[in-house]
Scaffold this motif. Structure first.
Motif, PDB file in Angstrom:
ATOM      1  N   PHE A  39      -6.446  13.085   4.252  1.00 16.72           N
ATOM      2  CA  PHE A  39      -5.697  12.926   2.717  1.00 16.72           C
ATOM      3  C   PHE A  39      -4.543  11.696   3.197  1.00 16.72           C
ATOM      4  O   PHE A  39      -4.408  10.974   2.317  1.00 16.72           O
ATOM      5  N   LYS A  40      -3.480  12.119   4.093  1.00 13.29           N
ATOM      6  CA  LYS A  40      -2.727  10.922   4.356  1.00 13.29           C
ATOM      7  C   LYS A  40      -3.149   9.594   4.562  1.00 13.29           C
ATOM      8  O   LYS A  40      -2.690   8.619   4.028  1.00 13.29           O
ATOM      9  N   GLN A  41      -4.165   9.599   5.429  1.00 11.54           N
ATOM     10  CA  GLN A  41      -4.898   8.155   5.918  1.00 11.54           C
ATOM     11  C   GLN A  41      -5.363   7.471   4.606  1.00 11.54           C
ATOM     12  O   GLN A  41      -5.226   6.278   4.176  1.00 11.54           O
ATOM     13  N   PHE A  42      -6.037   8.229   3.647  1.00 17.94           N
ATOM     14  CA  PHE A  42      -6.636   7.867   2.444  1.00 17.94           C
ATOM     15  C   PHE A  42      -5.296   6.881   1.729  1.00 17.94           C
ATOM     16  O   PHE A  42      -5.878   5.694   1.196  1.00 17.94           O
ATOM     17  N   TYR A  43      -4.251   7.775   1.484  1.00 19.39           N
ATOM     18  CA  TYR A  43      -3.213   6.861   0.572  1.00 19.39           C
ATOM     19  C   TYR A  43      -2.821   5.862   1.569  1.00 19.39           C
ATOM     20  O   TYR A  43      -2.314   4.761   0.866  1.00 19.39           O
ATOM     21  N   GLU A  44      -2.421   6.034   2.732  1.00 18.95           N
ATOM     22  CA  GLU A  44      -1.918   4.893   3.544  1.00 18.95           C
ATOM     23  C   GLU A  44      -2.792   3.545   3.509  1.00 18.95           C
ATOM     24  O   GLU A  44      -2.520   2.521   3.536  1.00 18.95           O
ATOM     25  N   ARG A  45      -4.208   4.054   3.704  1.00 12.49           N
ATOM     26  CA  ARG A  45      -5.260   2.750   3.558  1.00 12.49           C
ATOM     27  C   ARG A  45      -5.267   2.254   2.155  1.00 12.49           C
ATOM     28  O   ARG A  45      -5.237   1.004   2.057  1.00 12.49           O
ATOM     29  N   LEU A  46      -4.769   3.038   1.135  1.00 16.30           N
ATOM     30  CA  LEU A  46      -4.908   2.389  -0.297  1.00 16.30           C
ATOM     31  C   LEU A  46      -3.780   1.455  -0.504  1.00 16.30           C
ATOM     32  O   LEU A  46      -3.618   0.492  -1.105  1.00 16.30           O
ATOM     33  N   ASN A  47      -2.542   1.982   0.044  1.00 14.78           N
ATOM     34  CA  ASN A  47      -1.227   1.271  -0.024  1.00 14.78           C
ATOM     35  C   ASN A  47      -1.232  -0.123   0.760  1.00 14.78           C
ATOM     36  O   ASN A  47      -0.987  -1.192   0.328  1.00 14.78           O
ATOM     37  N   LYS A  48      -1.772   0.065   1.907  1.00 15.80           N
ATOM     38  CA  LYS A  48      -2.082  -1.180   2.896  1.00 15.80           C
ATOM     39  C   LYS A  48      -2.810  -1.908   2.234  1.00 15.80           C
ATOM     40  O   LYS A  48      -2.584  -3.283   2.233  1.00 15.80           O
ATOM     41  N   ASP A 138     -18.294  16.155   2.411  1.00 20.45           N
ATOM     42  CA  ASP A 138     -18.688  15.641   3.744  1.00 20.45           C
ATOM     43  C   ASP A 138     -17.843  15.253   4.593  1.00 20.45           C
ATOM     44  O   ASP A 138     -18.145  14.147   5.116  1.00 20.45           O
ATOM     45  N   ASP A 139     -16.668  16.036   4.810  1.00 19.38           N
ATOM     46  CA  ASP A 139     -15.722  15.388   5.707  1.00 19.38           C
ATOM     47  C   ASP A 139     -15.029  14.295   5.507  1.00 19.38           C
ATOM     48  O   ASP A 139     -14.375  13.371   6.165  1.00 19.38           O
ATOM     49  N   GLN A 140     -15.276  13.721   4.405  1.00 22.61           N
ATOM     50  CA  GLN A 140     -14.452  12.584   3.786  1.00 22.61           C
ATOM     51  C   GLN A 140     -13.747  12.630   2.506  1.00 22.61           C
ATOM     52  O   GLN A 140     -13.984  13.354   1.895  1.00 22.61           O
ATOM     53  N   VAL A 141     -12.730  11.652   2.438  1.00 19.21           N
ATOM     54  CA  VAL A 141     -11.830  11.908   1.088  1.00 19.21           C
ATOM     55  C   VAL A 141     -12.303  10.784   0.328  1.00 19.21           C
ATOM     56  O   VAL A 141     -12.352   9.603   0.637  1.00 19.21           O
ATOM     57  N   TYR A 142     -12.345  11.220  -1.102  1.00 24.65           N
ATOM     58  CA  TYR A 142     -12.704  10.291  -2.199  1.00 24.65           C
ATOM     59  C   TYR A 142     -11.926  10.372  -3.116  1.00 24.65           C
ATOM     60  O   TYR A 142     -11.487  11.561  -3.458  1.00 24.65           O
ATOM     61  N   GLY A 143     -11.754   9.448  -4.036  1.00 24.82           N
ATOM     62  CA  GLY A 143     -10.867   9.575  -5.335  1.00 24.82           C
ATOM     63  C   GLY A 143     -11.670   8.968  -6.368  1.00 24.82           C
ATOM     64  O   GLY A 143     -12.914   9.040  -6.342  1.00 24.82           O
ATOM     65  N   PHE A 144     -10.817   8.527  -7.483  1.00 22.91           N
ATOM     66  CA  PHE A 144     -11.506   8.090  -8.829  1.00 22.91           C
ATOM     67  C   PHE A 144     -10.505   7.009  -8.985  1.00 22.91           C
ATOM     68  O   PHE A 144      -9.311   7.041  -9.277  1.00 22.91           O
ATOM     69  N   ALA A 145     -11.084   5.773  -8.837  1.00 22.07           N
ATOM     70  CA  ALA A 145     -10.293   4.534  -9.186  1.00 22.07           C
ATOM     71  C   ALA A 145      -9.876   4.545 -10.690  1.00 22.07           C
ATOM     72  O   ALA A 145     -10.377   4.957 -11.716  1.00 22.07           O
ATOM     73  N   PRO A 146      -8.621   3.886 -10.784  1.00 17.07           N
ATOM     74  CA  PRO A 146      -8.223   3.944 -11.992  1.00 17.07           C
ATOM     75  C   PRO A 146      -8.692   2.803 -12.821  1.00 17.07           C
ATOM     76  O   PRO A 146      -9.339   1.929 -12.506  1.00 17.07           O
ATOM     77  N   CYS A 147      -8.826   2.944 -14.312  1.00 12.95           N
ATOM     78  CA  CYS A 147      -9.353   1.811 -15.091  1.00 12.95           C
ATOM     79  C   CYS A 147      -8.099   1.210 -15.843  1.00 12.95           C
ATOM     80  O   CYS A 147      -7.360   2.066 -16.666  1.00 12.95           O
ATOM     81  N   LEU A 148      -7.917  -0.006 -15.877  1.00 15.11           N
ATOM     82  CA  LEU A 148      -6.961  -0.740 -16.911  1.00 15.11           C
ATOM     83  C   LEU A 148      -7.738  -1.075 -18.043  1.00 15.11           C
ATOM     84  O   LEU A 148      -8.468  -2.019 -18.066  1.00 15.11           O
ATOM     85  N   GLY A 149      -7.265  -0.432 -19.050  1.00 21.52           N
ATOM     86  CA  GLY A 149      -7.999  -0.604 -20.449  1.00 21.52           C
ATOM     87  C   GLY A 149      -7.740  -2.015 -20.888  1.00 21.52           C
ATOM     88  O   GLY A 149      -7.033  -2.962 -20.471  1.00 21.52           O
ATOM     89  N   GLY A 150      -8.154  -2.381 -22.229  1.00 18.39           N
ATOM     90  CA  GLY A 150      -8.137  -3.658 -22.619  1.00 18.39           C
ATOM     91  C   GLY A 150      -9.535  -4.215 -22.933  1.00 18.39           C
ATOM     92  O   GLY A 150      -9.867  -5.341 -22.963  1.00 18.39           O
TER      93      GLY A 150
END
Length: 150
Positions: A39-48, A138-150
């Motif tokens: 979980f921590k690596q998921f957010y670290e990768r996202l921020n990097k 399946d031993d992987q962390v997944y998220g839900f990408a944000p949508c910027l409206g407009g």
């Protein structure tokens, strides 16, 4: 430009605010150290990826989108996000379904409090505290990408 900033700020509010209050009783999550690291690596990768640029972060968001919702990704329009989780709030949210969906995503769904900062052209456009959902499947962390409206 002011209109674009307004759209981005409104979208940031939707990103962290679309989940609303989470029903149920908060209980500490019993995760292995390996799961917590994922979980921590998921957010670290996202921020990097965000630090490297909008296209890198967009690619990562598409790659880590929950497999059942890959068609639901959106463009960030050149913006990037920085997500700062509050790890003590991580908890299971077994009844959650993404907005507009009736089905619970496959896997174990977790929710945690985060501070999300939206940046455009290396300038902070807005910041908001809210909740985000992630899934261990399946031993992987997944998220839900944000949508910027407009």
């Amino acid at each position: 430009m002011a209109e674009r900033v307004a759209v981005l700020l409104a979208s940031l509010a939707l990103l962290v605010g679309c989940t609303g209050p989470v029903a149920g009783t908060a209980r500490p999550v019993q995760l292995t150290d390996d799961d917590r690291t994922k979980f921590k690596q998921f957010y670290e990768r996202l921020n990097k990826a965000g630090d490297e640029g909008a296209s890198q972060q967009q690619t990562l968001l598409k790659d880590t989108q929950h497999p059942d919702f890959r068609q639901k990704t959106c463009e960030l329009r050149g913006a990037t996000i920085k997500v700062e989780p509050t790890w003590s709030t991580l908890r299971i949210d077994a009844d959650w379904a993404p907005p507009g969906e009736k089905a619970h995503p496959r896997g174990h769904v977790y929710v945690l409090a985060v501070t999300v900062t939206l940046r455009q052209d290396d300038q902070v456009i807005g910041s908001q505290i809210g909740s985000l959902h992630v899934v261990m499947l399946d031993d992987q962390v997944y998220g839900f990408a944000p949508c910027l409206g407009g």
